[in-house]
Write a protein that holds these residues in place. Sequence first.
Motif, short mmCIF file in Angstrom:
data_model
loop_
_atom_site.label_atom_id
_atom_site.label_comp_id
_atom_site.label_asym_id
_atom_site.label_seq_id
_atom_site.Cartn_x
_atom_site.Cartn_y
_atom_site.Cartn_z
N THR A 81 7.71 2.62 21.58
CA THR A 81 8.25 1.50 21.51
C THR A 81 9.49 1.48 21.29
N GLY A 82 9.54 1.89 19.79
CA GLY A 82 10.66 1.46 19.39
C GLY A 82 10.77 0.51 18.76
N GLY A 83 11.68 0.26 17.12
CA GLY A 83 12.23 -1.54 16.74
C GLY A 83 10.81 -1.41 15.90
N SER A 84 11.22 -2.90 15.42
CA SER A 84 10.46 -3.49 14.40
C SER A 84 9.07 -3.84 14.64
N GLY A 85 8.79 -4.03 15.83
CA GLY A 85 7.89 -4.49 16.31
C GLY A 85 6.67 -3.73 17.32
N SER A 86 6.96 -2.19 17.26
CA SER A 86 6.55 -0.86 17.31
C SER A 86 4.71 -1.57 17.77
N ILE A 87 3.74 -0.97 18.41
CA ILE A 87 2.50 -1.26 17.59
C ILE A 87 1.80 -0.15 17.39
N MET A 88 2.49 0.94 17.24
CA MET A 88 1.88 2.77 16.95
C MET A 88 1.14 2.22 15.65
N LEU A 89 -0.10 2.75 15.87
CA LEU A 89 -0.28 2.79 14.23
C LEU A 89 0.51 4.65 13.94
N ASP A 90 0.01 4.75 11.85
CA ASP A 90 0.43 5.74 11.77
C ASP A 90 -0.60 6.74 11.20
N LYS A 91 -0.49 7.51 12.47
CA LYS A 91 -1.79 8.40 12.78
C LYS A 91 -2.14 9.35 10.72
N LEU A 92 -1.68 9.20 10.36
CA LEU A 92 -1.70 9.93 8.55
C LEU A 92 -2.78 8.31 7.96
N SER A 93 -2.47 7.30 8.33
CA SER A 93 -3.06 5.98 7.99
C SER A 93 -4.49 6.39 7.63
N LEU A 94 -4.70 6.85 8.88
CA LEU A 94 -6.11 6.71 9.73
C LEU A 94 -7.05 6.67 9.24
N LEU A 95 -8.75 5.90 8.70
CA LEU A 95 -9.33 6.83 8.17
C LEU A 95 -10.43 7.27 9.69
N LYS A 96 -9.87 8.29 8.96
CA LYS A 96 -11.33 9.37 10.28
C LYS A 96 -12.44 9.50 10.09
N LEU A 97 -13.72 10.07 11.06
CA LEU A 97 -14.40 9.19 10.69
C LEU A 97 -15.25 10.45 10.86
N PRO A 98 -17.06 10.90 10.55
CA PRO A 98 -17.09 11.92 10.63
C PRO A 98 -17.65 12.44 11.89
N SER A 99 -17.32 13.90 12.05
CA SER A 99 -17.56 13.75 13.70
C SER A 99 -19.38 14.18 13.93
N THR A 100 -19.91 13.73 13.36
CA THR A 100 -21.72 14.24 14.01
C THR A 100 -21.55 13.27 14.07
N GLY A 101 -22.69 13.39 15.39
CA GLY A 101 -23.96 12.14 15.56
C GLY A 101 -22.80 11.56 16.69
N SER A 102 -21.67 11.46 17.13
CA SER A 102 -21.09 10.81 18.61
C SER A 102 -21.46 11.55 19.49
N ASP A 103 -21.07 10.74 20.96
CA ASP A 103 -21.78 11.20 22.35
C ASP A 103 -20.01 11.72 22.29
N ASN A 104 -19.82 11.62 22.18
CA ASN A 104 -18.16 12.58 22.62
C ASN A 104 -17.66 13.72 21.68
N GLY A 105 -18.97 14.43 21.86
CA GLY A 105 -18.11 16.37 21.57
C GLY A 105 -17.87 15.93 20.62
N VAL A 106 -16.42 16.74 20.25
CA VAL A 106 -15.75 17.32 19.55
C VAL A 106 -14.31 16.42 19.61
N ARG A 107 -14.69 15.58 20.07
CA ARG A 107 -13.08 14.52 19.61
C ARG A 107 -13.29 14.18 18.68
N SER A 108 -12.32 14.10 18.05
CA SER A 108 -12.36 13.32 16.62
C SER A 108 -11.54 11.65 16.86
N PHE A 109 -12.41 10.80 16.20
CA PHE A 109 -11.80 10.16 15.59
C PHE A 109 -11.81 8.88 14.83
N GLY A 110 -10.61 8.05 14.42
CA GLY A 110 -10.52 7.14 13.15
C GLY A 110 -10.52 6.09 13.20
#
Lengths: 488, 591
Positions: A81-110
Amino acid sequence: MTMEHNQSRRRFVGNLLTMAGGSAAVPLAINLAVMGEAAAENATDYKAIICLFLAGGNDHYNTVLAMDNEEWGYYSAQRSTGGSGSIMLDKLSLLKLPSTGSDNGVRSFGLNPNLTALHGLYGNNRAAIVANVGTLLQPIANKDVYKADRSLAPPKLFSHNDQQSMWQSLKPEGANFGWGGKLADAKHDSNSDHKFTCVSASGNTVFLAGAITTPYQVSSQGAVAISSLKSNFFDMNVVAGTPSMVKDTITAARDNPIENEHAQIVARSIAAQQALSTNMLPAGAGGVPNPTQYKLPKVKPSDADTWAPNPLAIQLQSVARIIGGRTNLGVKRQVFFVSLPGFDTHDNQRIDHADLMAKLDHALAYFDSTMRAFPGSGDISSQVTLFTASDFGRTLSSNGDGSDHGWGAHHFVVGGAVYGGKIYGEVPLVALNNAWDVGSGALLPTTSVEQYAATLATWFGLDGAQIATVFPRLAGFSKPDLGFMKPA
Amino acid sequence: MNIGTPTRLIAALALAGLSATAQAAAPAPVSAESLCAFEGHRMNTAEAARFLGQATFGPSTASIEELCHLGYNDWITAQFAIEHVPLNTNLYYLDHRSPAPVNGKLDQTHWVESFWRQAIGDGGQVGKDQLRQRVAFALSEIFVVSFNSGAVTFKPRGMADYYDKLGKYGLMNFRDLLKMVATHPMMGLYLSHLRNEKETPPNVAVQRVPDENFAREIMQLFSIGLYKLDTNGERLLDAQNNPIETYKHEDVEGLAKVFTGWSWGGGTNTALRFYGDDDSVKPPDREIVPMQMYPYFHSTSSKAFLTKTIPASNASNAGETEMDQAIDELFNHDNVGPFIGRQLIQRLVTSNPSPDYVRRVALAFNTPGDRGNMQTVIRAILMDDEARLPNARTYKLREPIVRAANWARAFNAYSNSGNFRAYIADDPVATFGQSPLRAPSVFNYFRPAYMPSSWTISHPELVAPELQTTSELSVTGYLNALEEMVRKGFGAPTYSTGGVYADHDITSQYVNEYALASEPDKLIRHVSILLTNDTLPDTYRALIKARMQTIYFPALKSDNSNAAAVLMGVRNRVGLAIYMTMAAPEYLVQK
């Protein structure tokens, strides 16, 4: 089981029936203890469950994040939403989870960038994620079914106190017993002393209340005694017998219900203090190590490093100090409650939620290291399982600097008995107007609290009949055990 | 213990009537037993003490005597007539604290000081409006704002002003009270509708929605509650015997739009002031002046909630008009009388009012032509037969703040520094475990329908809200804090010359009690009247008396040479009587 013992059990239940003035009023939980008796009596092991309650409703959208481009596009469309209050996280800062073993196929999570230790535990298969858990009376196929008939859903959605209660007791506010207390009731016979079967390090909670198990509240100050019961009451030349006179008069039974309840609490306090004064491990040297301070997330990159005490870690230390006395306290099954308040991030979320995630992460790291090198016992982490709970998740939509009350949310289970490194259950596509969006991105849960809880209860040692009694709506769901715990 | 200099000793004994050395300035000791023993008294001392336990922070000997002269109704009228003047407010205390706070910086401990100054009374005009004080405290547990939230932690002036206004509007009309609550910047910060922006238009890519926090809680907690109520406070049921919800999530969404566009008051409604972060738009009183409307940020779409639909409007005054329409809609809902009335009864009189009691109070709230008159409601609560006549179901647990205040008022405690330097006392183990305006959340320290789980079988029809914060920890914390308070008062430690630790800042001289030390029966009765409206059972009194008689208590020699030993005996007898009474469940449960 001997016949004699069986009779004493009947007498015990019979007494309760007499007290209740008839069988109709006796809660089912009393019968739980009788039902589980055979299995429990042979128990020589120790198991504990810790409920970590994220009070206020955790923003799961900023805790476990879907990172594929399409979903990230939907996420940022709602949250940048812009401004100093925006609650969007920076994608580059996320801690990527290993992709194996998810019930969610090939989607990637962090994970949220402040969950570094939890990221490590997940990578080491010591932590699991259970996706989109929430309060449900029965499975609801999609949002259209929900919108067509709201009575299919639990009452008072989006209300803090009621949904806290739904999570803890499977009923809205006003419930008398929680499922933590009912688990303890079911395993009542495992413990030779019941004062410390259910222990809260964070105040009064319905979660731990059972029909035959009364929760105890502990503080980091340990076993504090009532000073007037010692010999130096006031300045007076105390005449022998004064302390016991004081004790007797303030703990004697009364006719008035509140007076009587108060007298009973004082009596329990005195008994518990005596037991704990010799059996609760000290904090620090010779006992359970003190937690370090946690590092506050920086608001600006240029900010200096700062540290502060973490009240959640201190609560977990109190829990560990009680666990350390388990043998002498006569307990083989325990249920604990700790909590971290402040998750109702309607505003200032960018800063507040980062701080909460940092506290959570630091406390979980402390919990894991403490259980793996437990004073006098070595690694007991496969005997102690911690899970998170919260009022509800939050909306995907932002109000500019915060988020609103949601419903389903992602949760964590941590411990050596967890089949970790996996996301259990479906993470609904992060986008408005998907099949699970009941409004502004609040999620219709795809896994019920009862499935989540029953999986823990099975590990705790409840049999199928006991599980069906404690979790009456479980039968309506296709998967009574989500599979995230190793065999009991 | 430090028993002070010989001079102080003799003075104390003189006060107690045990020394021949006259004390010209000392007031004559008073025994509670005889307070209403005059021609034309309107009630007896126990009845007066009972009423004052409900309507004030606790009886003092002076307030019992005053009430016995006036009678209940005239006393209430006299209390209502005490003007709410700026000079006596919490805000005034903070702004004029002497000595000035360190570095001129106020913090929440200064609010705590002011709270106790008002609750106990400073001996002058401050705190004479005890009924207002007690009602303000009750309202602060319904319209909760808490220093525990970082949004208001560093706003002691705003918080003190909010509490002042609960006291002021709390004796006016409920509609004005509700609007004050909705527009006070502390509530705006606490429930985040200050700086709440309108929704984005549907065709914009990045969507933003109004914050629903305040819209939800003003309905759930501050006005109508979750379920439709009968006038007697019981839930109405539908054809399937289910309770009927008062609102749905769509109502929250509609009402949330009304509460957009509000932010800091006190100047032009520029965007800079709306966001409020820039120093140029921070006038010193912005914590206090009501929030104002910033039309640019106010939702212009239609707003539907409850029975009301406000049509779309971009008129410049739409924001203020819609706030009034929303307050009216809530104020006129049938639930308000029983919902708020029942909670006020619970805060002042009893945890479990009968449905008829609630109905009588709700009907007072619903007075035709004078709906929501808080004076009418408060009078109805206090004058009801269930509050005034002996009644087995009229009782409630006293909460920790009330206990400390009861002690202070019963024994004419005063502040040695004049600042009433009480501390924040949240910790249930080390302290009393309750501080004003520091509830854990908007759901207060305890919930109105809490019952201990053990009552499911024994007393399923009863609730006991204050038991929610009573635990094995808190009872120990209370009894230890009580022992310390009875001996040495409470609050910050004070030091006598030479740096010797003396007492706490808020102490009692026990003038009346020392005078009764040689007569155990009278002393115990006196304490029992002040603290339990004379309901302490005979068996319990006998136990205290038996123990009291074992305390070493020599006769004073004519040359005062054993004064120290005598004073020790006096203090221990008085201390034992008060400690044992306040430790008793019979005291802890107000009846």
